[in-house]
Design a protein around this motif. Structure first.
Motif, PDB file in Angstrom:
ATOM      1  N   GLY A   1      42.603  38.060  40.226  1.00  0.00           N
ATOM      2  CA  GLY A   1      41.954  37.623  39.010  1.00  0.00           C
ATOM      3  C   GLY A   1      42.625  36.361  38.501  1.00  0.00           C
ATOM      4  N   GLU A   2      42.280  35.979  37.301  1.00  0.00           N
ATOM      5  CA  GLU A   2      42.848  34.755  36.747  1.00  0.00           C
ATOM      6  C   GLU A   2      44.283  34.977  36.283  1.00  0.00           C
TER       7      GLU A   2
ATOM      8  N   ASP B   1      43.931  45.868  28.505  1.00  0.00           N
ATOM      9  CA  ASP B   1      43.696  45.014  29.667  1.00  0.00           C
ATOM     10  C   ASP B   1      44.585  45.477  30.820  1.00  0.00           C
TER      11      ASP B   1
ATOM     12  N   TYR C   1      48.619  38.325  36.518  1.00  0.00           N
ATOM     13  CA  TYR C   1      47.190  38.110  36.671  1.00  0.00           C
ATOM     14  C   TYR C   1      46.417  39.199  35.936  1.00  0.00           C
ATOM     15  N   ARG C   2      45.263  38.825  35.422  1.00  0.00           N
ATOM     16  CA  ARG C   2      44.335  39.821  34.890  1.00  0.00           C
ATOM     17  C   ARG C   2      43.677  40.502  36.085  1.00  0.00           C
TER      18      ARG C   2
ATOM     19  N   GLU D   1      41.196  42.303  38.400  1.00  0.00           N
ATOM     20  CA  GLU D   1      39.743  42.396  38.504  1.00  0.00           C
ATOM     21  C   GLU D   1      39.374  42.993  39.850  1.00  0.00           C
ATOM     22  N   GLY D   2      38.177  43.548  39.915  1.00  0.00           N
ATOM     23  CA  GLY D   2      37.660  44.045  41.179  1.00  0.00           C
ATOM     24  C   GLY D   2      38.547  45.112  41.794  1.00  0.00           C
TER      25      GLY D   2
ATOM     26  N   ARG E   1      41.916  45.845  40.075  1.00  0.00           N
ATOM     27  CA  ARG E   1      41.813  46.733  38.910  1.00  0.00           C
ATOM     28  C   ARG E   1      41.673  48.177  39.353  1.00  0.00           C
TER      29      ARG E   1
ATOM     30  N   ASP F   1      37.299  46.042  29.021  1.00  0.00           N
ATOM     31  CA  ASP F   1      36.859  44.869  29.770  1.00  0.00           C
ATOM     32  C   ASP F   1      35.407  44.956  30.202  1.00  0.00           C
TER      33      ASP F   1
ATOM     34  N   VAL G   1      34.038  47.155  32.171  1.00  0.00           N
ATOM     35  CA  VAL G   1      33.915  47.665  33.538  1.00  0.00           C
ATOM     36  C   VAL G   1      34.046  49.184  33.505  1.00  0.00           C
TER      37      VAL G   1
END
Length: 586
Positions: A14-15, A45, A119-120, A122-123, A126, A146, A148
């Motif tokens: 992630g970012e 988060d 990093y955040r 994601e996908g 996470r 988030d 999701v």
């Protein structure tokens, strides 16, 4: 960024949102990260970072944000904030987030290095951080902060590795019952049970209003965004397809009409005949208060129960005891009290070692039950008419309405019904099909202090129900007032909005300090869910019910609800259980 590589365990997670803070201690289980300018982190988060080790593979450390802070760096005094805001004193705003570790992979418990990129998640990153990748069967529970989906491990709900759910929160605000019904809907409709979902059952006790009597009606307020939310969870938005509703007979109604006002079709009356009351030894559930078991007259209760089971005989819809026909619960109570007041028969009914004061205490309590239980224990209604609550022969979801009953009658119905269901599961000797029992106000039926027949049944379900496929979904305003063994046997613990005094109790020690404080502010639909797979409770929002939660929301009823079991039985079935001729009223 140098850490964003494909040869380690972080592969575009992630970012980047910050770096591990170097001015606060970083441990393998908790650390702080400084948030990059232009980025932000909020509570809940999910983030991930990596620690490179010499001669070992990199270690991925993932966690959940459990606290966030912001401060002026360069300020010395509290009044400096005004000078900084006016631009006369240089300072920098710096945000930092506390991260509580949820997963270390591989399990080398080393702290993240200060300055490491965070990093955040994601996908897949996470999913790994929250252990969703290890869940073979995932039950969607709602959306995380988030946006999701958040999942529950079905192994800890259906008895495979754990069972039972405890839901706590303020009445009317925490939406405890709404979450319980959504969880049932998700279990039945997500496909997680496979072929077993067809035969799985749910028994729901409705104790407040008539809100749960419309589970099979679509919600007229359902809109496209809500349907999209269900679709994102992998669910189709709709009502429960197979529901049967039971309600007690109206007071003084000789025909046994169900005592409901908002729903006129698809409701059946439940009651017990006098013969069933005596033969099935139901008298102890008349004395179902926790305080009752501490009284000496409980020995009289069990003695009278045994006497009725031995000598009561069915007689034209009622029972015959000692040659006297009794046609109503009031007649039965009066006869028992009369025999206990008679010096010649008292010993046969109560035992020779019981004092008169104890007998009188029992008699007073029994007489007081006539008004509350008279409409539930009948000798004037058909014995062969369907009147029993039996989930094995009912719909997938059985709703038992108790809201019009006084407290003593509610306890009686809950205790007797749960005992019958548990005994049926014991005789079957198998965990399949599953039976989910949803019971609100659990602190009333299984209080921390004292004992009662209902509490013993609930303890049995909590301690042995997992092996028999009986899953308790208990809801209460105060978990601190519920029997400890029931709470500790619940693999899943859910918290909605809490009262400040209740939130400080040790029963909520699984909540991090920030979540305890947030539980005081949680809005309806926001829940904190703790499950064994994940070391940090997850905050989620579950979607608006797709089924009606009150009569004003009820859409058009499905055709199945336009009939009820009483509509398909012999209309000439009346009092008595003898031959066909005896059932004809003329």
């Amino acid at each position: 960024m140098t850490d964003d590589r494909t040869d380690g365990r972080i592969d575009s997670p992630g970012e980047p949102v910050g770096r591990v803070l170097g001015t606060a201690d970083a441990t393998p289980l908790q650390f702080w990260t400084a948030v990059s300018p232009g980025s932000y982190l909020q509570l809940d988060d999910v983030v991930v970072t990596r620690r490179d080790l010499p001669d070992r593979e990199p270690v991925t450390i993932a966690g959940v944000v459990t606290q966030v802070r912001a401060r002026h760096e360069g300020a010395q005094f509290e009044s400096d904030v005004f000078a900084i805001a006016d631009g006369t004193l240089p300072a920098q705003v710096q945000e930092a987030a506390e991260i509580t570790t949820t997963r270390v992979d591989p399990e080398l418990y080393v702290p993240p290095a200060p300055g490491a990129t965070v990093y955040r998640a994601e996908g897949d990153a996470r999913a790994r951080a929250l252990h969703f990748d290890r869940m073979e069967r995932r039950i969607p529970m709602g959306m995380g902060r988030d946006g999701v989906p958040v999942y529950l491990n079905a192994d800890f709900l259906d008895g495979s590795r754990g069972a039972h759910v405890s839901i706590s929160g303020i009445s009317g605000v925490a939406t405890k019952t709404s979450f319980a019904t959504f969880l049932l809907y998700s279990v039945f409709r997500s496909g997680v049970l496979g072929g077993d979902a067809v035969n799985a059952k749910a028994l729901i006790f409705n104790v407040k209003g008539e809100d749960l009597l419309f589970l099979d009606h679509p919600n007229a307020r359902l809109d496209d965004p809500t349907r999209a939310a269900y679709a994102k969870l992998g669910l189709a938005a709709g009502a429960f397809p197979d529901v049967r509703v039971y309600a007690p007979p109206r007071v003084g109604d000789a025909s046994g009409t169900p005592d409901v006002s908002s729903r006129l079709t698809g409701v059946d009356a439940f009651y017990w005949t006098l013969s069933e009351f005596c033969a099935d030894r139901l008298l102890p559930y008349v004395f179902a208060d926790a305080d009752d078991e501490r009284q000496q007259y409980t020995m009289v209760v069990h003695s009278v129960t045994a006497h009725l089971a031995r000598y009561a005989q069915p007689a034209d819809g009622g029972v015959s005891v000692d040659g006297v026909r009794l046609g109503s619960y009031a007649d039965l109570v009066d006869h028992v009290v009369e025999q206990l007041n008679d010096d010649e028969t008292r010993g046969d009914w109560a035992g020779s070692a019981v004092g008169l004061g104890t007998v009188n205490a029992f008699a007073r309590r029994l007489i007081g039950s006539k008004k509350d239980l008279g409409r539930l224990i009948r000798g004037d209604l058909a014995t062969r008419r369907p009147h029993s609550i039996n989930t094995a022969e009912s719909a997938q979801v059985t709703v038992v309405d108790l809201h019009n009953l006084p407290d003593r009658a509610q306890r009686f119905v809950v205790g007797v019904t749960l005992r019958g269901e548990f005994e049926r599961k014991e005789k079957a000797g198998t965990a399949k099909p599953l039976l989910f029992v949803v019971l609100d106000e659990l602190n009333k039926y299984a209080p921390r202090e004292g004992s009662s027949p209902i509490k013993e049944v609930l303890l049995d379900i909590a301690e042995r129900g997992r092996s028999l496929g009986v899953i308790l979904v208990g809801a209460q305003q105060t978990a601190s007032e519920v029997e400890r063994r029931i709470v500790t046997n619940s693999a899943i613990r859910v918290v909605g909005r809490l009262d400040p005094a209740e939130a400080s109790r040790p029963e909520y020690g699984f909540l991090p300090p920030a979540q305890r404080q947030r539980a005081l502010l949680a809005k309806p639909g926001t829940m904190f869910v703790n499950q064994p797979d994940i070391p940090v409770p997850l905050c989620l929002e579950f979607p608006f019910p797709a089924w009606a939660t009150r009569v004003s929301e009820a859409g058009r009823a499905p055709s199945e609800t336009l009939r009820s079991i009483t509509g398909s039985i012999d209309p000439f079935a009346v009092v008595g259980s003898g031959g066909a001729d005896d059932d004809i009223p003329f």
